[in-house]
Design an enzyme around this catalytic site. Structure first.
Site, PDB file in Angstrom:
ATOM      1  N   ASP A  52      10.137   5.750 -10.065  1.00 18.56           N
ATOM      2  CA  ASP A  52       9.707   6.435 -11.289  1.00 18.56           C
ATOM      3  C   ASP A  52      10.447   7.749 -11.508  1.00 18.56           C
ATOM      4  O   ASP A  52      10.720   8.130 -12.655  1.00 18.56           O
ATOM      5  CB  ASP A  52       8.199   6.688 -11.253  1.00 18.56           C
ATOM      6  CG  ASP A  52       7.388   5.404 -11.399  1.00 18.56           C
ATOM      7  OD1 ASP A  52       7.968   4.382 -11.801  1.00 18.56           O
ATOM      8  OD2 ASP A  52       6.178   5.428 -11.098  1.00 18.56           O
ATOM      9  N   LYS A  73      -0.655  -4.392  -3.315  1.00 12.48           N
ATOM     10  CA  LYS A  73      -1.936  -3.803  -2.896  1.00 12.48           C
ATOM     11  C   LYS A  73      -2.023  -2.381  -3.460  1.00 12.48           C
ATOM     12  O   LYS A  73      -1.453  -1.446  -2.909  1.00 12.48           O
ATOM     13  CB  LYS A  73      -2.063  -3.780  -1.379  1.00 12.48           C
ATOM     14  CG  LYS A  73      -3.370  -3.163  -0.886  1.00 12.48           C
ATOM     15  CD  LYS A  73      -3.416  -3.106   0.626  1.00 12.48           C
ATOM     16  CE  LYS A  73      -4.676  -2.390   1.113  1.00 12.48           C
ATOM     17  NZ  LYS A  73      -4.691  -0.958   0.739  1.00 12.48           N
ATOM     18  N   SER A 114       0.813  -1.217   0.000  1.00 10.71           N
ATOM     19  CA  SER A 114       0.000   0.000   0.000  1.00 10.71           C
ATOM     20  C   SER A 114       0.851   1.274   0.000  1.00 10.71           C
ATOM     21  O   SER A 114       1.511   1.573  -0.985  1.00 10.71           O
ATOM     22  CB  SER A 114      -0.961  -0.043   1.199  1.00 10.71           C
ATOM     23  OG  SER A 114      -1.979   0.910   1.067  1.00 10.71           O
TER      24      SER A 114
END
Length: 750
Positions: free
Chosen positions: A478, A492, A467
């Site tokens: 990224d 998740k 999460s």
């Protein structure tokens, strides 16, 4: 009307059966309360309308609820037989009607039958202790029965229990226990099973049933009863109002497991680890309530209370017998901070030729935030980001070369904290995207200019990183801001929101509970989602996890992996060139690392056991396995006896025994003492199976084992630190590479 009659008829039939076949000491029949039936109805209204994966409560959903409810009660298929399930077959498509008609008699009847079967099976297990087992037979016991069929007959389920008890007995026998001690240990163990089971109440049963419904929609939707909702809130804000004692259930006693430093309990000097709480009274003059035999959460509820209020305890001291003299103490409740779950830092040093690389490690167990304190404007509200920012400032002053954020076993928490924590390592920009049930996409961004740390950074993850942990790790990856090291994360990628059902209640006090309901899905700023696939590390470390049994991919109703349009963002660095260089150094190092070889052995053993899914009940075969385990333990212990842990890497020493004696006598700051702690840790970690469960060992032994495990060498953390040390070395010797990896850092290449 016919459906309603069917519900009642089945419930009546089962009630009669339960009464007729009940053992000598039958468990109390648990019945639903009207308020629970109302809560179920309101919960269904909310989930069918506002859930991200809104699913009608119909016959198809009823079948899923039915199957999941039985699985929740008896996942290993050791209590029910096929006939028990079959007798409720008419209800497979009627669980929806039970909820909509506010008639939960059948779900509770199923539980009552389970409780009866539980008592019968455990009673049979205790009877088996009077018999003699033949350990020369070549038979085995199935470890995991989750995917097995329901036993067809009573004889079949009895044989399963015979093998289970035989395995319990053999484990203790191999540990050196005699028959009398084994019989006493197991009889007490099974009685404790029954005692704990008898303490389940209708709130517990209702929560099990409602979670069977909620999780049939999607794995991360849950129902929280009033008490569970309170505990969830405490976990998120990392604080509560109480006395500052961590408690544990042991037999019929509530035992003090830990006293929080600086808390009312600690400052009193009168409450010690191992003390047993036998009575609780409210205020200066309230009468004592005997809490022996109570559920631990009921005892905790009595001890917690409003700040500055008084609670009095009756204590049976740790060193006193059952009839020992009771002590009394009065404590004033205060706000207790759960510091063991807060962010913590350490500095690890690695020698790189003649240079030393200092890597700051920040361990973050959860993304916590005290929402209420923040809303009220409390300047000292608890926040993961605030704590990490403070630790980064300290690490800067201590002149570390690199920083590692350890998110292993961090299951997530506050989305706000994940975004703000990312903002400590980037200047400005999007961090994560959310898509709601209507398809609307919103971008959560860091809007605060500046960085708390502009040097190189790494993120350490494992399969239990989920999460919010995945949001942070994905954003760092990224942006090209840092290295992600470890194993693929949980997967998740969904957003949950707490919905209080009490808004539909006319009562002043909480009564309906809350839904933790999935309302949106996370997407990375590159457009992909962390859902199902998780975050894939730049550099992989060994893993014991099995994707088929743990992680999002293990759920049969997990949302699929999808992608949306990427957000607009400017990468902060480029790691494509440096990752292969670091991976090559990593592979060369671990190939010569004995600890990694040991880890590979352990992983291979675990995977083999998981694949085999059986354990021999033949004593000779098990003794052979035990001898092999002890040989491995002695080999590793002998290696540590020939090593002294220094601030750098361990080095060989000529006389292991003499050094060990010196290490034990040395002060904690001495490097030899560190070696002694490592040796003790290995002994604890590699200790052969003693056949006991946690609460069957002495509390001191249990705490010592935990300390030893914490002191043991963390092979994966150490390797992650070495990887970041390698990165520092490459950046300092190659200014062109440094300008690509950290183009904005002030001291790149220096």
């Amino acid at each position: 009307m016919k459906k309603q009659m069917l519900l009642s008829a089945i419930a009546l039939a089962v009630s009669v059966q339960v009464g007729a076949a009940a053992p000598e000491k039958a468990a109390e029949i648990v019945k639903p309360q009207a308020v629970q039936s109302q809560a179920a109805l309101w919960a269904s209204h909310v989930m069918t309308r506002y859930h991200y994966k809104a699913t009608p409560l119909d016959d198809a959903m009823s079948e899923k609820i039915f199957d999941r409810y039985f699985k929740s009660l008896d996942g290993e298929k050791l209590f029910f037989v096929q006939a028990d399930v079959d007798q409720f077959a008419p209800m497979r498509t009627k669980m929806d009607d039970a909820i909509m008609s506010e008639n939960l008699t059948v779900p509770f009847a199923i539980y009552n039958l389970y409780q009866q079967r539980f008592n019968e099976r455990i009673g049979y297990a205790r009877e088996l202790l009077k018999t003699k087992f033949d350990f020369s037979l070549d038979e085995s016991y199935q470890i995991d029965r989750e995917k097995a069929e329901w036993p067809k007959t009573d004889a079949e389920v009895k044989d399963l229990w015979r093998k289970r008890v035989k395995n319990d007995w053999l484990r203790l026998k191999l540990a050196g226990k005699d028959d009398k001690a084994i019989r006493e240990t197991l009889d007490k163990r099974y009685e404790n099973y029954m005692s704990r089971s008898r303490k389940l109440n209708n709130e517990d049963v209702f929560q099990i049933f409602m979670n069977a419904y909620a999780m049939s929609i999607e794995p991360h939707t849950n129902y929280l009863g009033p008490r569970a909702a309170e505990n969830f809130d405490i976990a998120m804000r990392l604080s509560l109002e109480g006395i500052g004692a961590q408690l544990q259930q042991r037999d019929d006693y509530t035992v003090v497991r830990e006293v929080v430093p600086g808390s009312p309990a600690a400052l009193s000097g009168k409450l010690k680890v191992g003390d047993r709480i036998v009575g609780v009274a409210q205020g200066e003059s309230g009468s004592f309530t005997d809490v022996v035999g109570w559920r631990i959460d009921d005892v905790v509820q009595q001890i917690r209370g409003a700040k500055d209020s008084t609670v009095r305890l009756q204590i049976l001291p740790a060193d006193a017998g059952p009839d020992g003299k009771l002590a009394q103490l009065s404590l004033v409740r205060k706000k207790i901070s759960m510091e063991e779950q807060s962010a913590k830092k350490s500095i690890l040093e690695v020698r790189d030729g003649t240079a030393k690389r200092r890597v700051g490690v920040i361990s973050l167990p959860t993304f916590y935030l005290d929402f209420e304190a923040r809303r009220k404007g409390d300047k000292d509200y608890k926040s993961a980001t605030r704590d990490v920012a403070r630790l980064l400032a300290e690490l800067k002053k201590e002149k570390v070369d690199n920083v590692l954020i350890d998110l292993r076993n961090n299951g997530g928490g506050s989305l706000t904290e994940a975004v703000e924590l990312t903002g400590l390592f980037i200047d400005k920009g999007p961090v994560v995207q959310q898509r709601n049930a209507q398809g609307k996409v919103e971008v959560e961004s860091d809007t605060n200019a500046g960085l708390a740390w502009d040097g190189p950074v790494g993120v350490l993850i494992n399969r239990s990183s989920a999460s919010a942990s995945e949001i942070f790790a994905a954003a760092i990856q990224d942006y090209g801001r840092g290295l992600v090291i470890g194993e693929p994360s949980f997967g998740k990628g969904t957003v949950q929101q707490l919905v209080s059902l009490d808004r539909y209640s006319q009562a002043d006090k909480p009564r309906y509970g809350e839904l933790k309901m999935t309302v949106a899905q996370f997407f990375r700023i590159n457009g992909g989602t962390t859902q199902l696939r998780g975050v894939v590390p730049d550099i992989n470390l060994p893993s014991m996890s099995d994707p088929e049994t743990f992680g999002e991919s293990s759920y049969d109703n997990a949302l699929p992996w999808v992608a949306i349009k990427p957000a607009i963002y400017i990468p902060a660095g480029e790691l494509k060139e440096i990752v292969p260089l670091l991976d090559k150094k990593h592979e060369a190092r671990v190939a010569k690392d004995k600890d990694f070889q040991y880890l590979a052995e352990d992983i291979a053993l675990v995977k083999k056991q998981r694949k085999d899914n059986t354990i021999s009940l033949n004593e000779a075969a098990r003794r052979k396995e035990r001898d092999q385990q002890e040989a491995r333990a002695k080999l590793r212990e002998a290696r540590l006896l020939n090593l002294v842990a220094s601030p750098d890497d361990p080095v060989l020493i000529p006389d292991a025994k003499e050094a060990l004696n010196k290490a034990i006598a040395a002060k904690p700051a001495n490097a030899n003492a560190k070696a002694a702690r490592q040796i003790a840790a290995v002994k604890g970690a590699l200790r052969t199976d003693d056949g006991l469960q946690g609460d069957e060992r002495s509390l001191s032994a249990e705490l010592d084992a935990e300390k030893a495990a914490k002191a043991a060498k963390d092979v994966l953390l150490n390797e992650a630190v070495h990887i970041l040390a390698d990165e520092v070395g490459l950046l300092k010797t190659d200014t062109r590479l440094a300008s690509r990896v950290l183009p904005y850092a002030a001291d790149v290449g220096k």
